[in-house]
Design a protein around this motif. Structure first.
Motif, PDB file in Angstrom:
ATOM      1  N   THR A   1       0.842  -1.189   0.000  1.00  0.00           N
ATOM      2  CA  THR A   1       0.000   0.000   0.000  1.00  0.00           C
ATOM      3  C   THR A   1       0.883   1.247   0.000  1.00  0.00           C
ATOM      4  OG1 THR A   1      -0.056   0.168   2.404  1.00  0.00           O
ATOM      5  CG2 THR A   1      -1.741  -1.231   1.369  1.00  0.00           C
ATOM      6  N   PRO A   2       0.325   2.397  -0.379  1.00  0.00           N
ATOM      7  CA  PRO A   2       1.126   3.634  -0.358  1.00  0.00           C
ATOM      8  C   PRO A   2       1.704   3.955   1.020  1.00  0.00           C
ATOM      9  CG  PRO A   2      -0.837   3.970  -1.661  1.00  0.00           C
ATOM     10  CD  PRO A   2      -0.965   2.605  -1.029  1.00  0.00           C
ATOM     11  N   ASP A   3       0.983   3.666   2.081  1.00  0.00           N
ATOM     12  CA  ASP A   3       1.503   3.915   3.424  1.00  0.00           C
ATOM     13  C   ASP A   3       2.715   3.029   3.717  1.00  0.00           C
ATOM     14  OD1 ASP A   3      -0.319   5.901   4.040  1.00  0.00           O
ATOM     15  OD2 ASP A   3      -1.765   4.480   4.897  1.00  0.00           O
TER      16      ASP A   3
ATOM     17  N   ASN B   1       4.927   7.211  -7.398  1.00  0.00           N
ATOM     18  CA  ASN B   1       4.482   8.129  -8.452  1.00  0.00           C
ATOM     19  C   ASN B   1       3.561   7.443  -9.443  1.00  0.00           C
ATOM     20  OD1 ASN B   1       5.770  10.407  -7.503  1.00  0.00           O
ATOM     21  ND2 ASN B   1       7.671   9.930  -8.573  1.00  0.00           N
ATOM     22  N   GLU B   2       3.825   6.183  -9.767  1.00  0.00           N
ATOM     23  CA  GLU B   2       2.940   5.433 -10.661  1.00  0.00           C
ATOM     24  C   GLU B   2       1.555   5.281 -10.040  1.00  0.00           C
ATOM     25  OE1 GLU B   2       4.805   1.692 -11.405  1.00  0.00           O
ATOM     26  OE2 GLU B   2       6.207   2.522 -12.868  1.00  0.00           O
ATOM     27  N   GLN B   3       1.526   4.947  -8.747  1.00  0.00           N
ATOM     28  CA  GLN B   3       0.242   4.768  -8.073  1.00  0.00           C
ATOM     29  C   GLN B   3      -0.518   6.080  -7.968  1.00  0.00           C
ATOM     30  OE1 GLN B   3       1.061   2.784  -4.361  1.00  0.00           O
ATOM     31  NE2 GLN B   3       1.399   0.811  -5.330  1.00  0.00           N
ATOM     32  N   ALA B   4       0.203   7.173  -7.745  1.00  0.00           N
ATOM     33  CA  ALA B   4      -0.452   8.478  -7.652  1.00  0.00           C
ATOM     34  C   ALA B   4      -1.032   8.884  -9.004  1.00  0.00           C
ATOM     35  CB  ALA B   4       0.543   9.521  -7.164  1.00  0.00           C
TER      36      ALA B   4
ATOM     37  N   ALA C   1      -4.150   6.842  -9.661  1.00  0.00           N
ATOM     38  CA  ALA C   1      -5.284   7.285  -8.835  1.00  0.00           C
ATOM     39  C   ALA C   1      -5.857   8.603  -9.350  1.00  0.00           C
ATOM     40  CB  ALA C   1      -4.856   7.432  -7.394  1.00  0.00           C
ATOM     41  N   ALA C   2      -5.032   9.416  -9.989  1.00  0.00           N
ATOM     42  CA  ALA C   2      -5.477  10.717 -10.479  1.00  0.00           C
ATOM     43  C   ALA C   2      -6.291  10.614 -11.766  1.00  0.00           C
ATOM     44  CB  ALA C   2      -4.273  11.627 -10.710  1.00  0.00           C
ATOM     45  N   GLU C   3      -6.230   9.482 -12.423  1.00  0.00           N
ATOM     46  CA  GLU C   3      -6.967   9.316 -13.682  1.00  0.00           C
ATOM     47  C   GLU C   3      -8.449   9.261 -13.470  1.00  0.00           C
ATOM     48  OE1 GLU C   3      -5.388   5.893 -15.634  1.00  0.00           O
ATOM     49  OE2 GLU C   3      -3.590   6.936 -16.270  1.00  0.00           O
TER      50      GLU C   3
END
Length: 66
Positions: free
Chosen positions: A10-12, A58-61, A64-66
């Motif tokens: 996870t991001p955390d 950065n890939e996950q962010a 998620a922004a899409e």
């Protein structure tokens, strides 16, 4: 540490991993400056692992922004 293992986290967990890698890199740089570094290759691998973690974050962010 490979990219697939990082993508499963996870991001955390990735942020925690990045913080740990930065601490380790600092400690290794300190050891190098004082002449106590036993494995100079570890410094390079820690830097690269930190870069991998940042890339995955950065890939996950972006995803998620899409």
């Amino acid at each position: 540490m490979n990219a697939q293992e990082l993508r499963d986290k996870t991001p955390d967990q990735l942020r925690d991993e990045l913080a740990n890698l930065k601490k380790e890199a600092f400690n290794l740089r300190f050891q190098q400056a004082t002449g106590q570094l036993e494995n100079p290759a570890r410094l390079r691998s820690v830097r690269r692992d930190a870069a991998r973690v940042k890339t995955i974050l950065n890939e996950q962010a972006a995803k998620a922004a899409e």
